[in-house]
Design a protein around this motif. Structure first.
Motif, mmCIF file in Angstrom:
data_model
loop_
_atom_site.group_PDB
_atom_site.id
_atom_site.type_symbol
_atom_site.label_atom_id
_atom_site.label_comp_id
_atom_site.label_asym_id
_atom_site.label_seq_id
_atom_site.Cartn_x
_atom_site.Cartn_y
_atom_site.Cartn_z
ATOM 1 N N TYR A 19 0.584 -1.591 0.510
ATOM 2 C CA TYR A 19 0.094 0.348 -0.357
ATOM 3 C C TYR A 19 0.814 1.350 -0.075
ATOM 4 C CZ TYR A 19 -4.965 -2.014 0.225
ATOM 5 O OH TYR A 19 -6.350 -2.245 0.163
ATOM 6 N N PHE A 105 -7.008 -0.798 7.789
ATOM 7 C CA PHE A 105 -6.937 -1.748 6.037
ATOM 8 C C PHE A 105 -8.643 -1.095 5.246
ATOM 9 C CE2 PHE A 105 -3.579 -4.407 7.648
ATOM 10 C CZ PHE A 105 -2.393 -4.622 6.941
ATOM 11 N N SER A 106 -9.341 -1.204 6.381
ATOM 12 C CA SER A 106 -10.492 -0.564 5.820
ATOM 13 C C SER A 106 -10.592 0.617 5.390
ATOM 14 C CB SER A 106 -11.791 -0.234 6.978
ATOM 15 O OG SER A 106 -12.128 -2.037 7.396
ATOM 16 N N TRP A 109 -7.970 0.429 2.306
ATOM 17 C CA TRP A 109 -8.962 0.778 1.056
ATOM 18 C C TRP A 109 -10.142 0.909 0.105
ATOM 19 C CZ3 TRP A 109 -13.942 -0.018 -0.574
ATOM 20 C CH2 TRP A 109 -14.294 -1.477 -2.051
ATOM 21 N N TYR A 112 -7.880 3.641 -1.504
ATOM 22 C CA TYR A 112 -7.658 3.670 -3.037
ATOM 23 C C TYR A 112 -8.449 3.453 -3.721
ATOM 24 C CZ TYR A 112 -4.058 1.696 -5.854
ATOM 25 O OH TYR A 112 -3.169 1.237 -7.712
ATOM 26 N N PHE A 113 -9.360 2.497 -3.549
ATOM 27 C CA PHE A 113 -11.006 2.291 -4.410
ATOM 28 C C PHE A 113 -11.357 3.490 -4.876
ATOM 29 C CE2 PHE A 113 -15.283 2.853 -4.962
ATOM 30 C CZ PHE A 113 -15.670 1.411 -5.291
ATOM 31 N N LEU A 132 -7.013 -4.270 -5.012
ATOM 32 C CA LEU A 132 -8.131 -3.803 -4.083
ATOM 33 C C LEU A 132 -8.608 -5.277 -3.826
ATOM 34 C CD1 LEU A 132 -9.811 -1.483 -6.945
ATOM 35 C CD2 LEU A 132 -9.644 -0.955 -4.387
ATOM 36 N N GLU A 133 -8.316 -6.239 -4.303
ATOM 37 C CA GLU A 133 -8.620 -7.314 -3.677
ATOM 38 C C GLU A 133 -8.274 -7.752 -2.950
ATOM 39 O OE1 GLU A 133 -10.371 -12.017 -5.705
ATOM 40 O OE2 GLU A 133 -9.336 -10.828 -6.955
ATOM 41 N N GLY A 135 -6.705 -6.633 -0.634
ATOM 42 C CA GLY A 135 -6.669 -5.208 0.574
ATOM 43 C C GLY A 135 -8.532 -5.848 1.254
ATOM 44 N N PHE A 136 -9.535 -5.955 0.355
ATOM 45 C CA PHE A 136 -10.471 -6.167 1.020
ATOM 46 C C PHE A 136 -10.644 -7.384 1.443
ATOM 47 C CE2 PHE A 136 -14.629 -8.650 1.038
ATOM 48 C CZ PHE A 136 -15.290 -7.439 1.879
ATOM 49 N N CYS A 138 -7.886 -8.356 3.397
ATOM 50 C CA CYS A 138 -6.440 -7.506 4.500
ATOM 51 C C CYS A 138 -7.500 -7.892 5.455
ATOM 52 C CB CYS A 138 -5.859 -6.589 4.223
ATOM 53 S SG CYS A 138 -4.702 -6.960 3.016
ATOM 54 N N ILE A 458 -14.175 -6.156 -5.095
ATOM 55 C CA ILE A 458 -14.022 -7.355 -4.245
ATOM 56 C C ILE A 458 -13.851 -8.560 -4.750
ATOM 57 C CG2 ILE A 458 -15.051 -8.698 -2.331
ATOM 58 C CD1 ILE A 458 -16.877 -5.980 -2.088
#
Length: 689
Positions: A19, A105-106, A109, A112-113, A132-133, A135-136, A138, A458
């Motif tokens: 990240y 981490f939320s 995410w 970045y999203f 993104l996937e 990270g979700f 995580c 996701i």
């Protein structure tokens, strides 16, 4: 083999680092790419619809940048703020274990999203959606009760299984699409004869890899198929040695790609996903029975170890058998004669004569038919493996000593199990695209679930290097400027992509120069399909500082030219003729030019700043000067602070900045030293002063 708790922490630590690279690399390029005078201004897609409410705009394009007006920021400074917050959170995740939480981490995410939603073509790469996937996931991995022991929480197995399933889909699909695309170079096992030369931004080692013998290139393509298609099935093996074998192959594969190609954080992200293979999940009953049986009956351990070894031997035999039948080799060992041995080394000659020529032993139609069995089989393997892991996690929850801990663990385990089943189900929609019949068999309700969350990325479909480009020469665009149509024309230099044939290819990991990357894609098509390229020409004619910062300093172009044009070339690696490896190394040390190029045609005709056709073209895509307008004045403290930070870092090299941030964060991080002694893992936590 790491305990589950350490595996989880290492995965989260690695994701925090990735990240950091992603946010910091993007931050350095925002003004030139997305600023008000950038190539694809973000403000053009953030214009509010007077007839729509704020919530309707958010549903249309979900991003935090809709709220920048409330903070007194422009679109450019708003994106900078999101990147800075992302860098701060990722640095803290590296520094402290306590920050590797669901909150951090939320938020990363979401940040970045939000950037991905407005990044347009410069942010639409497979590694961005992979981040993104991952990270979700995580968020799910970090959702567990903090444990004081290295074994971690019982439900961590479920979280790490989701990471493993993502890794499987990434690798398996990347191997399958190479064959389903019908690309002749993959089917003839000659793809690597062109790959090192034609990839986006090669490293210096790519030149050496390009000159490897043809038989070795074919062998490497064969190993690529083996590593990407059958080996991922070992990810789900309950036997540790098989998973470790798959882990080392995958990591070695990624390290070789890193050595020969600049793919930013993508390979590091893949290695981070491979960490999910290192946790020791063992067999479901060994955690309950092994301690007692070790004391009373050594025969149990002997039987278990024997069974494991037999399974490993059977798996090895099956792999060797199918590889021999699917990848045929023409053996020709009869030509080994004394005169030949005298001309080259015995080892090299035996390899060439015994290995011969590799080729695929099946046809395209046979492979498509085989996929109708392999893809459903892989789904059943995934489903059974997930059920195995859920059952194992429930058993471990029941082993908790405290009643409250047991209840909490069981509740959290059930929640994670439900989420895992749901994510596994919806992932089948993009994954089953590998086989048309399998995709039709996906339940309609699962399709509905996927359609409802598809825009959040996701779960995604993957497939890298579907077709090999640059066969016969690497297409590359050269942009030139002049004050007269009669010349002389001076070429613009880029920081990283091939331009001057005398420039050495760079090492960029983990930075991604997104303009240099898009120049590679633009060379594969025409400017009609890349309006940002025409806008690049206009900004060069205008002498836009933010855009010029994305390029190398051009000593011959002191001021904006009156005309700009683009020429399409074909680049080739220079060749070295030799009869032995020693002679090749000796000649390679004297090579001054790694490239030579040939004229291929005109890519963009000469244009001036007032060219009507260019202005009409840009206005059609909302990029013309008529769309520039007047920037709204911002006087807020936050806005000026962000501008000050930008001016301070403007002259910094992105690669140096990324490295400095990472090593500085790692220098102050919590460190763990793991030592295996007496059949136990001992951990020492070191706090740096």
């Amino acid at each position: 083999m790491w305990p589950c708790g350490l595996g989880k922490e290492m995965f989260l630590l690695s994701m925090g680092s990735i990240y950091l690279f992603a946010f910091a690399s993007l931050y350095m390029q925002i003004p030139g790419l997305f600023g008000d005078n950038g190539l694809l201004p973000v403000r053009n897609i953030l214009r509010r619809d007077n007839k729509a409410s704020l919530m309707e705009d958010i549903r249309r394009r979900p991003t935090l940048l809709w709220f920048i007006d409330d903070l007194g920021l422009t679109a450019q400074t708003g994106m900078s703020l999101l990147c800075i917050i992302g860098v701060y959170l990722s640095v803290m995740c590296i520094v402290s274990k306590g920050w590797r939480s669901i909150f951090s981490f939320s938020f990363m995410w979401i940040l970045y999203f939000s950037l991905y939603q407005v990044g347009q073509t410069f942010l639409w790469f497979q590694w961005d959606i992979l981040l993104l996937e991952a990270g979700f996931l995580c968020i799910i991995v970090s959702l567990s009760k903090n444990s004081r022991n290295s074994a971690g929480s019982p439900n961590d197995l479920i979280s790490l299984w989701l990471v493993k399933w993502l890794l499987f889909r990434l690798m398996f699909a990347s191997g399958v699409v190479k064959l389903t695309s019908g690309c002749p170079t993959w089917w003839e096992l000659t793809a690597l004869n062109w790959h090192y030369e034609s990839q986006c931004i090669p490293t210096p080692l790519a030149w050496f890899a390009h000159h490897l013998p043809s038989w070795f290139q074919r062998f490497s393509v064969m190993m690529t198929f083996v590593i990407e298609i059958p080996i991922p099935f070992l990810f789900f093996s309950p036997i540790r040695s098989l998973r470790m074998f798959a882990f080392y192959l995958q990591v070695t594969f990624q390290l070789l790609i890193i050595a020969t190609g600049n793919y930013n954080f993508f390979n590091l992200l893949t290695i981070a996903l491979c960490l999910s293979l290192l946790h020791d999940n063992g067999l479901p009953f060994t955690g309950i029975l092994s301690c007692e049986l070790k004391r009373r009956c050594r025969v149990f351990n002997v039987i278990v170890n024997t069974i494991r070894k037999l399974i490993v031997l059977v798996v090895a035999f099956v792999f060797v058998y199918w590889i021999q039948h699917l990848f045929l080799v023409e053996f020709d060992s009869k030509n080994i004669i004394i005169t030949k041995i005298g001309q080259e080394s015995l080892f090299q000659f035996i390899l060439i004569q015994t290995l011969g020529v590799f080729f695929l032993g099946f046809t395209y139609s046979q492979f498509v038919v085989a996929l109708k069995t392999i893809v459903p089989f892989s789904i059943w393997v995934g489903a059974l493996s997930l059920g195995f892991v859920i059952f194992q996690s429930l058993l471990r929850c029941c082993q908790q000593e405290q009643v409250l801990d047991k209840i909490f663990s069981l509740v959290l385990c059930c929640v994670k199990a439900g989420v895992a089943i749901w994510l596994f189900s919806i992932s089948l929609v993009p994954y089953s695209a590998l086989d048309e019949d399998t995709q039709h068999n996906v339940w309609p309700v699962v399709r509905k679930w996927h359609s409802q969350i598809d825009q959040f990325h996701i779960v995604n479909s993957y497939g890298l290097f579907r077709r090999m480009t640059g066969v016969g020469g690497r297409p590359e665009i050269g942009i030139e400027g002049s004050d007269s149509l009669d010349g002389p024309w001076q070429e613009y230099n880029f920081k990283y992509k091939p331009g001057d044939v005398n420039n050495l290819p760079p090492f960029l990991l983990p930075h991604q120069p997104r303009l240099d990357w898009q120049m590679w894609f633009a060379a594969l098509g025409s400017y009609h399909h890349n309006p940002w390229f025409v806008h690049l020409a206009y900004r060069l004619l205008s002498g836009e500082r933010a855009v010029l910062d994305l390029m190398a300093k051009n000593q011959t172009l002191k001021k904006p030219p009156r005309y700009v044009r683009a020429i399409l070339y074909k680049y080739h690696y220079t060749k070295v003729s030799c009869n032995s490896l020693i002679e090749f190394v000796r000649k390679a040390r004297k090579v001054k030019s790694f490239w030579w190029r040939e004229y291929s045609g005109e890519y963009l005709p000469p244009l001036s700043k007032s060219e009507p056709s260019m202005l009409q073209f840009l206005n059609h895509y909302g990029l013309g000067p008529s769309k520039d307008g007047v920037t709204i004045s911002r006087t807020g403290y936050l806005h000026h602070t962000l501008l000050f930070i930008r001016s301070y870092l403007r002259a910094s090299d992105a690669w140096i900045l990324l490295g400095s941030l990472f090593f500085l964060a790692f220098a102050f991080s919590d460190s763990y030293i793991c030592h295996f002694k007496g059949g136990r893992y001992i951990f020492y936590k070191v706090h740096l002063p």
